[in-house]
Design a protein around this motif. Sequence first.
Motif, mmCIF file in Angstrom:
data_model
loop_
_atom_site.group_PDB
_atom_site.id
_atom_site.type_symbol
_atom_site.label_atom_id
_atom_site.label_comp_id
_atom_site.label_asym_id
_atom_site.label_seq_id
_atom_site.Cartn_x
_atom_site.Cartn_y
_atom_site.Cartn_z
ATOM 1 N N ILE A 101 44.648 48.479 4.897
ATOM 2 C CA ILE A 101 44.244 49.705 4.216
ATOM 3 C C ILE A 101 43.640 50.713 5.198
ATOM 4 N N ASP A 102 44.068 51.974 5.073
ATOM 5 C CA ASP A 102 43.489 53.086 5.832
ATOM 6 C C ASP A 102 42.798 54.036 4.856
ATOM 7 N N LEU A 103 41.628 54.524 5.246
ATOM 8 C CA LEU A 103 40.907 55.495 4.424
ATOM 9 C C LEU A 103 40.971 56.865 5.086
ATOM 10 N N GLY A 104 41.929 57.671 4.663
ATOM 11 C CA GLY A 104 42.049 59.035 5.164
ATOM 12 C C GLY A 104 41.275 59.976 4.261
ATOM 13 N N ILE A 105 40.490 60.862 4.888
ATOM 14 C CA ILE A 105 39.578 61.749 4.159
ATOM 15 C C ILE A 105 39.949 63.209 4.438
ATOM 16 N N THR A 162 36.267 42.556 6.485
ATOM 17 C CA THR A 162 36.832 43.691 7.217
ATOM 18 C C THR A 162 36.660 44.953 6.389
ATOM 19 N N VAL A 163 36.709 46.092 7.062
ATOM 20 C CA VAL A 163 36.491 47.390 6.424
ATOM 21 C C VAL A 163 37.651 48.311 6.785
ATOM 22 N N PRO A 164 38.191 49.070 5.835
ATOM 23 C CA PRO A 164 39.272 49.997 6.182
ATOM 24 C C PRO A 164 38.778 51.089 7.117
ATOM 25 N N PRO A 165 39.490 51.340 8.227
ATOM 26 C CA PRO A 165 39.056 52.373 9.158
ATOM 27 C C PRO A 165 39.156 53.757 8.547
ATOM 28 N N MET A 166 38.231 54.622 8.926
ATOM 29 C CA MET A 166 38.207 55.994 8.432
ATOM 30 C C MET A 166 39.018 56.917 9.340
ATOM 31 N N TRP A 167 39.751 57.810 8.711
ATOM 32 C CA TRP A 167 40.465 58.883 9.387
ATOM 33 C C TRP A 167 40.069 60.199 8.727
ATOM 34 N N VAL A 168 39.966 61.251 9.509
ATOM 35 C CA VAL A 168 39.684 62.580 8.970
ATOM 36 C C VAL A 168 40.900 63.462 9.179
ATOM 37 N N LEU A 169 41.336 64.130 8.119
ATOM 38 C CA LEU A 169 42.449 65.065 8.207
ATOM 39 C C LEU A 169 41.890 66.459 8.447
ATOM 40 N N GLY A 170 42.487 67.201 9.387
ATOM 41 C CA GLY A 170 41.950 68.519 9.689
ATOM 42 C C GLY A 170 42.987 69.487 10.192
ATOM 43 N N LEU A 171 42.590 70.777 10.197
ATOM 44 C CA LEU A 171 43.478 71.860 10.623
ATOM 45 C C LEU A 171 42.880 72.699 11.742
ATOM 46 N N ALA A 176 38.330 68.541 13.659
ATOM 47 C CA ALA A 176 38.409 67.594 14.771
ATOM 48 C C ALA A 176 37.019 67.117 15.184
ATOM 49 N N ALA A 177 36.053 68.047 15.209
ATOM 50 C CA ALA A 177 34.685 67.679 15.579
ATOM 51 C C ALA A 177 34.070 66.741 14.541
ATOM 52 N N ASN A 178 34.361 66.988 13.259
ATOM 53 C CA ASN A 178 33.859 66.093 12.209
ATOM 54 C C ASN A 178 34.350 64.665 12.424
ATOM 55 N N ALA A 179 35.628 64.535 12.780
ATOM 56 C CA ALA A 179 36.191 63.209 13.036
ATOM 57 C C ALA A 179 35.576 62.585 14.280
ATOM 58 N N ALA A 180 35.476 63.376 15.341
ATOM 59 C CA ALA A 180 35.001 62.864 16.627
ATOM 60 C C ALA A 180 33.560 62.375 16.558
ATOM 61 N N GLU A 181 32.719 63.112 15.857
ATOM 62 C CA GLU A 181 31.292 62.812 15.848
ATOM 63 C C GLU A 181 30.955 61.500 15.137
#
Length: 331
Positions: A101-105, A162-171, A176-181
Amino acid sequence: MKLSVLDQSPISRGSSPEQAIKNTLKLADITEELGYKRYWVAEHHNTNGLASVSPEILIARIASHTNTIRVGSGGVLLPQYSPFKVAENFKMLEAMFPGRIDLGIGRSPGGSQDTRMALLDSINKSMSEFPRQLRDLQGFLHNTLPADHRYRLVKAAPRTKTVPPMWVLGLSERGAANAAEIGAGFVFGHFISPDKGQAAMETYREKFQPSPDFWQPISAVCIFVVCADTKEEAEELALSQDKWLLNVGKGSDIKVPSIEEVKKRTFRQDELDVIRKNRNRTVIGTPEQVKQELNRLGDHYQTDEFMIITNIYDFDAKVHSYRLLAEAFGL
């Protein structure tokens, strides 16, 4: 190069939401067999043309229908929801399908202001809370909320190994900074707005902080692709997506039109200009042409994974497009 799928469960003119969901399940089966890495489903509201409104429910159905492909959200629209409840939903999915499972936000409001307020049950919540919500979501998932956090003693269940890894969707660089931080994966939406992509990816790599999800930057780019045996055929198939994107931009009826319907239409010059601009969001051509362009864009973005979205009228042609692409890349 790794290839994945983003599916909005589009509804073709004359078809139904029920058929769109059946097509989603069928495409998930096929792309798993073809070697695609992930199958993500979207979240859209108050629309007549996209059947995927609840990624959590659809993820459970797809994951139970498949065996190995990773299944995720592209993405859960966090500003409208409780980080605690999103954590519980995805820990439940992880408990049922460990390691898949992937958790895309996403940060999108989910539609018009009225649509958003309906999702929020008229509770006024600022979109600027998104970075804080991301931190809280990560804290609930990994049980790492700071000691002074108001909800430190509230634990998201089930308490999976185990925990589903988080991904951030961005434009943009902000996304990108939200995901990186927080050390999440980052998916850039080339299929929505390619203009700020290179700067966003550079920002993500420069600001990335290791996390329980990923110890180094991991990114993907989502892009429209229409692939066919000949360039002429690909261009013709893309006509339905051209008109669909034009309608999306207008906020009008967004069921995917047939090629015949598009050919009967006379377009104004301003509409032709929009269609031409939208082609920057899309790669269209033969397998070799598409492969060459995706490799070029991979170098441009410094990524080795593309999430492919193909919103054309004919489902069989759509499946063939994914098949040709898989063969071209030797998945």
